[in-house]
Scaffold this motif. Structure first.
Motif, PDB file in Angstrom:
ATOM      1  N   LYS A  38       0.957  -1.033  -0.135  1.00 43.62           N
ATOM      2  CA  LYS A  38       0.215   0.180  -0.047  1.00 43.62           C
ATOM      3  C   LYS A  38       0.875   1.328  -0.688  1.00 43.62           C
ATOM      4  CE  LYS A  38      -4.062  -2.584   2.034  1.00 43.62           C
ATOM      5  NZ  LYS A  38      -4.972  -1.888   1.017  1.00 43.62           N
ATOM      6  N   VAL A  39       1.619   1.464   0.931  1.00 38.75           N
ATOM      7  CA  VAL A  39       2.764   2.625   0.739  1.00 38.75           C
ATOM      8  C   VAL A  39       3.492   2.601  -0.789  1.00 38.75           C
ATOM      9  CG1 VAL A  39       4.870   4.254   2.344  1.00 38.75           C
ATOM     10  CG2 VAL A  39       3.359   2.127   3.100  1.00 38.75           C
ATOM     11  N   ALA A  40       3.516   1.178  -1.083  1.00 41.86           N
ATOM     12  CA  ALA A  40       4.102   1.256  -2.631  1.00 41.86           C
ATOM     13  C   ALA A  40       3.757   1.910  -3.502  1.00 41.86           C
ATOM     14  CB  ALA A  40       4.501  -0.333  -2.982  1.00 41.86           C
ATOM     15  N   ARG A  41       2.522   1.798  -3.418  1.00 41.14           N
ATOM     16  CA  ARG A  41       1.395   2.572  -4.173  1.00 41.14           C
ATOM     17  C   ARG A  41       1.935   4.195  -3.708  1.00 41.14           C
ATOM     18  NH1 ARG A  41      -2.952  -1.412  -2.503  1.00 41.14           N
ATOM     19  NH2 ARG A  41      -2.664  -2.977  -3.671  1.00 41.14           N
ATOM     20  N   PHE A  42       1.633   4.675  -2.908  1.00 41.63           N
ATOM     21  CA  PHE A  42       1.935   5.862  -2.777  1.00 41.63           C
ATOM     22  C   PHE A  42       2.958   6.459  -3.549  1.00 41.63           C
ATOM     23  CE2 PHE A  42       3.854   9.609  -0.370  1.00 41.63           C
ATOM     24  CZ  PHE A  42       3.182  10.496  -0.840  1.00 41.63           C
ATOM     25  N   ASP A  43       4.479   6.074  -2.829  1.00 41.09           N
ATOM     26  CA  ASP A  43       5.617   5.557  -3.591  1.00 41.09           C
ATOM     27  C   ASP A  43       5.415   5.760  -5.168  1.00 41.09           C
ATOM     28  OD1 ASP A  43       8.608   6.392  -3.076  1.00 41.09           O
ATOM     29  OD2 ASP A  43       8.998   4.034  -4.033  1.00 41.09           O
ATOM     30  N   TYR A  44       4.869   5.298  -5.868  1.00 39.16           N
ATOM     31  CA  TYR A  44       4.676   5.223  -7.235  1.00 39.16           C
ATOM     32  C   TYR A  44       4.408   5.881  -7.883  1.00 39.16           C
ATOM     33  CZ  TYR A  44       8.646   2.214  -7.657  1.00 39.16           C
ATOM     34  OH  TYR A  44       9.636   1.607  -8.077  1.00 39.16           O
ATOM     35  N   ALA A  45       2.995   6.998  -6.919  1.00 39.06           N
ATOM     36  CA  ALA A  45       2.629   7.664  -7.338  1.00 39.06           C
ATOM     37  C   ALA A  45       2.991   9.248  -7.261  1.00 39.06           C
ATOM     38  CB  ALA A  45       1.496   8.036  -6.389  1.00 39.06           C
ATOM     39  N   VAL A  46       4.101   8.975  -6.479  1.00 31.75           N
ATOM     40  CA  VAL A  46       4.975  10.086  -6.976  1.00 31.75           C
ATOM     41  C   VAL A  46       6.114   9.895  -7.751  1.00 31.75           C
ATOM     42  CG1 VAL A  46       6.764  11.230  -5.026  1.00 31.75           C
ATOM     43  CG2 VAL A  46       4.957  10.228  -3.664  1.00 31.75           C
ATOM     44  N   MET A  47       6.595   8.559  -7.792  1.00 31.00           N
ATOM     45  CA  MET A  47       7.311   8.736  -9.127  1.00 31.00           C
ATOM     46  C   MET A  47       6.771   9.047 -10.403  1.00 31.00           C
ATOM     47  SD  MET A  47       9.830   5.220  -8.519  1.00 31.00           S
ATOM     48  CE  MET A  47      10.661   5.433  -6.594  1.00 31.00           C
TER      49      MET A  47
END
Length: 183
Positions: A129-138
């Protein structure tokens, strides 16, 4: 070919390795999770732990350093798109350093001590779930680097803010327990 083109090429290669490699691992984890493939999830978690310091950290640092070289010698640091890119990099760096790496290390230690437990898998799902945010930022960073918005590019900036917001929602709204999410 000029020196700027070489630096820019290396910057793009480093970013591709960093963003693309992590994205591929995230997709593999989502696929394994949806299929109920515990061994697949564990393999992805091990890969994240192994590749974090050996591949993703060096690639992300190379991306930053090469970008800073381009700014220092050719572009400057005052443009909005540079500031957005640096802020995005700081966010993803902090997520990797403060969330992904320590959580992967704790999970590895827990697996070594107790084996695969529901708690381990729940931690893996939270990381996703945190990776989803990380990749939204990317995604915002990639769009930012390509589109190079100025303050007058309001639709582009709003779209980038929407992607950022959706990433936050996907990461933090989804952290509620499954029973609460279904209610």
């Amino acid at each position: 070919m000029d020196f700027y083109s070489v630096v820019k090429f290396l910057h793009v290669v480093a970013a591709t390795v960093w963003v693309g490699g992590g994205f591929a691992l995230m997709l593999l984890a989502v696929r394994a999770d949806r299929a109920g493939d515990t061994q697949g999830m564990l393999q992805v978690m091990r890969s994240v732990g192994e590749l974090g310091n050996r591949l993703f950290m060096p690639a992300s640092l190379a991306t930053l350093l090469l970008g800073l070289v381009m700014c220092w010698f050719w572009v400057g640091f005052a443009d909005v798109w540079i500031i957005i890119g640096l802020a995005g990099y700081a966010a993803t760096f902090l997520i990797g350093t403060l969330v992904f790496k320590p959580t992967a290390d704790r999970m590895s230690a827990l697996i070594a001590r107790e084996g695969v437990t529901p708690a381990v898998l729940d931690n893996g799902r939270r990381i996703l779930k945190v990776a989803r945010f990380d990749y939204a930022v990317m995604l915002v960073i990639v769009a930012d680097m390509v589109l190079k918005p100025t303050p007058s590019d309001v639709p582009v900036l709003l779209a980038m803010a929407a992607v950022f917001g959706l990433g936050l929602w996907a990461a933090f709204d989804g952290l509620r327990p499954a029973a609460a999410a279904a209610a």
